[in-house]
Design a protein around this motif. Structure first.
Motif, mmCIF file in Angstrom:
data_model
loop_
_atom_site.group_PDB
_atom_site.id
_atom_site.type_symbol
_atom_site.label_atom_id
_atom_site.label_comp_id
_atom_site.label_asym_id
_atom_site.label_seq_id
_atom_site.Cartn_x
_atom_site.Cartn_y
_atom_site.Cartn_z
ATOM 1 N N LEU A 291 0.815 -1.215 0.000
ATOM 2 C CA LEU A 291 0.000 0.000 0.000
ATOM 3 C C LEU A 291 0.850 1.266 0.000
ATOM 4 O O LEU A 291 0.387 2.333 -0.414
ATOM 5 C CB LEU A 291 -0.947 -0.011 1.200
ATOM 6 C CG LEU A 291 -1.924 -1.194 1.235
ATOM 7 C CD1 LEU A 291 -2.763 -1.159 2.507
ATOM 8 C CD2 LEU A 291 -2.830 -1.194 0.009
ATOM 9 N N THR A 292 2.084 1.166 0.484
ATOM 10 C CA THR A 292 3.076 2.242 0.376
ATOM 11 C C THR A 292 4.404 1.593 -0.001
ATOM 12 O O THR A 292 4.610 0.403 0.255
ATOM 13 C CB THR A 292 3.269 3.027 1.690
ATOM 14 O OG1 THR A 292 4.155 2.303 2.561
ATOM 15 C CG2 THR A 292 1.947 3.261 2.415
ATOM 16 N N ASP B 106 0.567 4.233 -4.413
ATOM 17 C CA ASP B 106 1.417 5.401 -4.161
ATOM 18 C C ASP B 106 0.948 6.204 -2.957
ATOM 19 O O ASP B 106 0.673 7.397 -3.052
ATOM 20 C CB ASP B 106 1.469 6.287 -5.406
ATOM 21 C CG ASP B 106 2.615 7.291 -5.363
ATOM 22 O OD1 ASP B 106 3.592 7.021 -4.638
ATOM 23 O OD2 ASP B 106 2.523 8.328 -6.047
ATOM 24 N N HIS B 107 0.863 5.528 -1.801
ATOM 25 C CA HIS B 107 0.564 6.238 -0.559
ATOM 26 C C HIS B 107 1.849 6.421 0.236
ATOM 27 O O HIS B 107 2.870 5.796 -0.055
ATOM 28 C CB HIS B 107 -0.496 5.484 0.237
ATOM 29 C CG HIS B 107 -1.797 5.382 -0.500
ATOM 30 N ND1 HIS B 107 -2.639 6.455 -0.669
ATOM 31 C CD2 HIS B 107 -2.372 4.340 -1.165
ATOM 32 C CE1 HIS B 107 -3.682 6.094 -1.384
ATOM 33 N NE2 HIS B 107 -3.546 4.815 -1.706
ATOM 34 N N SER B 108 1.807 7.278 1.235
ATOM 35 C CA SER B 108 3.018 7.708 1.921
ATOM 36 C C SER B 108 3.302 6.863 3.165
ATOM 37 O O SER B 108 2.436 6.710 4.031
ATOM 38 C CB SER B 108 2.882 9.182 2.318
ATOM 39 O OG SER B 108 4.064 9.644 2.931
ATOM 40 N N LEU C 172 -0.270 6.257 5.933
ATOM 41 C CA LEU C 172 -1.262 5.501 5.175
ATOM 42 C C LEU C 172 -2.660 5.801 5.719
ATOM 43 O O LEU C 172 -2.965 5.497 6.873
ATOM 44 C CB LEU C 172 -0.971 4.001 5.276
ATOM 45 C CG LEU C 172 -1.987 3.062 4.609
ATOM 46 C CD1 LEU C 172 -2.030 3.307 3.098
ATOM 47 C CD2 LEU C 172 -1.640 1.614 4.919
ATOM 48 N N PRO C 173 -3.548 6.388 4.901
ATOM 49 C CA PRO C 173 -4.878 6.731 5.409
ATOM 50 C C PRO C 173 -5.824 5.533 5.383
ATOM 51 O O PRO C 173 -5.826 4.752 4.434
ATOM 52 C CB PRO C 173 -5.354 7.818 4.436
ATOM 53 C CG PRO C 173 -4.631 7.537 3.159
ATOM 54 C CD PRO C 173 -3.313 6.896 3.528
ATOM 55 N N VAL D 246 -8.968 4.680 -0.333
ATOM 56 C CA VAL D 246 -7.876 3.707 -0.422
ATOM 57 C C VAL D 246 -8.443 2.294 -0.492
ATOM 58 O O VAL D 246 -7.971 1.453 -1.259
ATOM 59 C CB VAL D 246 -6.906 3.850 0.766
ATOM 60 C CG1 VAL D 246 -5.764 2.840 0.640
ATOM 61 C CG2 VAL D 246 -6.352 5.263 0.841
ATOM 62 N N GLU E 259 -9.444 1.559 -3.959
ATOM 63 C CA GLU E 259 -8.291 1.198 -4.801
ATOM 64 C C GLU E 259 -7.961 -0.284 -4.659
ATOM 65 O O GLU E 259 -7.725 -0.986 -5.648
ATOM 66 C CB GLU E 259 -7.067 2.017 -4.396
ATOM 67 C CG GLU E 259 -7.030 3.441 -4.826
ATOM 68 C CD GLU E 259 -5.694 4.068 -4.473
ATOM 69 O OE1 GLU E 259 -4.705 3.830 -5.204
ATOM 70 O OE2 GLU E 259 -5.624 4.783 -3.450
ATOM 71 N N ASP F 9 0.534 2.040 10.311
ATOM 72 C CA ASP F 9 0.317 1.640 8.918
ATOM 73 C C ASP F 9 -0.120 0.182 8.821
ATOM 74 O O ASP F 9 -0.938 -0.175 7.968
ATOM 75 C CB ASP F 9 1.597 1.820 8.096
ATOM 76 C CG ASP F 9 1.844 3.269 7.673
ATOM 77 O OD1 ASP F 9 1.018 4.131 8.002
ATOM 78 O OD2 ASP F 9 2.879 3.519 7.018
#
Length: 234
Positions: free
Chosen positions: A38-39, A76-78, A82-83, A88, A91, A115
């Motif tokens: 996810l990141t 492309d999450h940070s 991660l939200p 998300v 996705e 996360d």
């Protein structure tokens, strides 16, 4: 019957370490496997800037998946941010609809790493969304798909309340394929913060194998009574 498995990690390397031996075993038995990060996990290096380490992590994740015969997807999450949102989850639901997995593997819901907790929550939410009727405006393409089971992998950062209920024996060929692949990831070798990940998870497989009655095994949390399974086949 060929099984299809989707392993969802918060960062590149999470599922490679914890579910990687099981994925290697399943691929050797004819299953289709996909690793989703996810990141990228780009903030996990004490010396490299995130932008540089991101490129390295993606290259390492792609190489690992190729080496064990799995597909690889990174969103492309940070890293660290991660939200846990429906956007998300949608996705990830789109990936589930595309890959049509029988089984999802992800983190346990309690962790010292937020996360990881969010990845577990997002996977459950995405599983639900993947089975709902959707329209193009909803952002989830593809036919509806219901996932049969969700497994939570054993991770040293996610141990609060984790109780193994499923042991998957890991044969030598799968183990050595995993070792050969994972040793090319810098963090797994202990080159970032010094934790000996490969040694830890190798020893953990031996410990779980003792309990399962095999040379090596991976443990997962799932609903139901404890069992030993091959996780593949009819």
């Amino acid at each position: 019957m060929t099984r299809t498995v989707l392993a969802v990690g918060a960062h590149i390397g999470d599922m490679d370490l914890t579910a990687g031996p099981t994925l290697a075993k399943l691929v050797l038995e004819g299953a289709d496997a996909t690793i989703v990060a996810l990141t990228p996990g780009e903030r996990g290096h004490p010396r490299l800037p995130p932008s540089e380490y991101k490129k390295q992590k993606i290259a390492e994740g792609e190489a690992f998946a190729t080496a064990i015969g799995a597909d690889f997807i990174v969103l492309d999450h940070s890293d660290g941010f991660l939200p846990d949102t429906d956007d998300v989850a949608a996705e990830l639901a789109a990936v589930i609809r595309e890959k049509q997995p029988d089984t999802l593997i992800t983190h346990w819901k309690h962790s010292i790493h937020r996360d990881h907790e969010h990845a577990a929550s997002l996977t459950e939410r995405a599983r639900f969304l993947a089975g709902l009727p959707m329209e193009p405006a909803d952002g989830v393409d593809g036919p509806r798909h219901s996932v049969r089971s969700v497994l939570h992998a054993e991770n040293w950062e996610d141990m609060e309340g984790f109780h193994p209920s499923l042991y998957v024996p890991i044969p030598d060929e799968a183990f050595y394929r995993w070792v050969s692949a994972i040793r090319h990831q810098a963090f797994a070798r202990g080159e970032t913060y010094g934790f000996r990940y490969i040694d830890y998870y190798t020893a953990l497989m031996t410990t779980r194998g003792c309990l399962a009655g095999y040379p090596r095994a991976c443990a997962f949390h799932t609903k139901g009574t404890p069992e030993i399974t091959k996780l593949a086949g009819p």
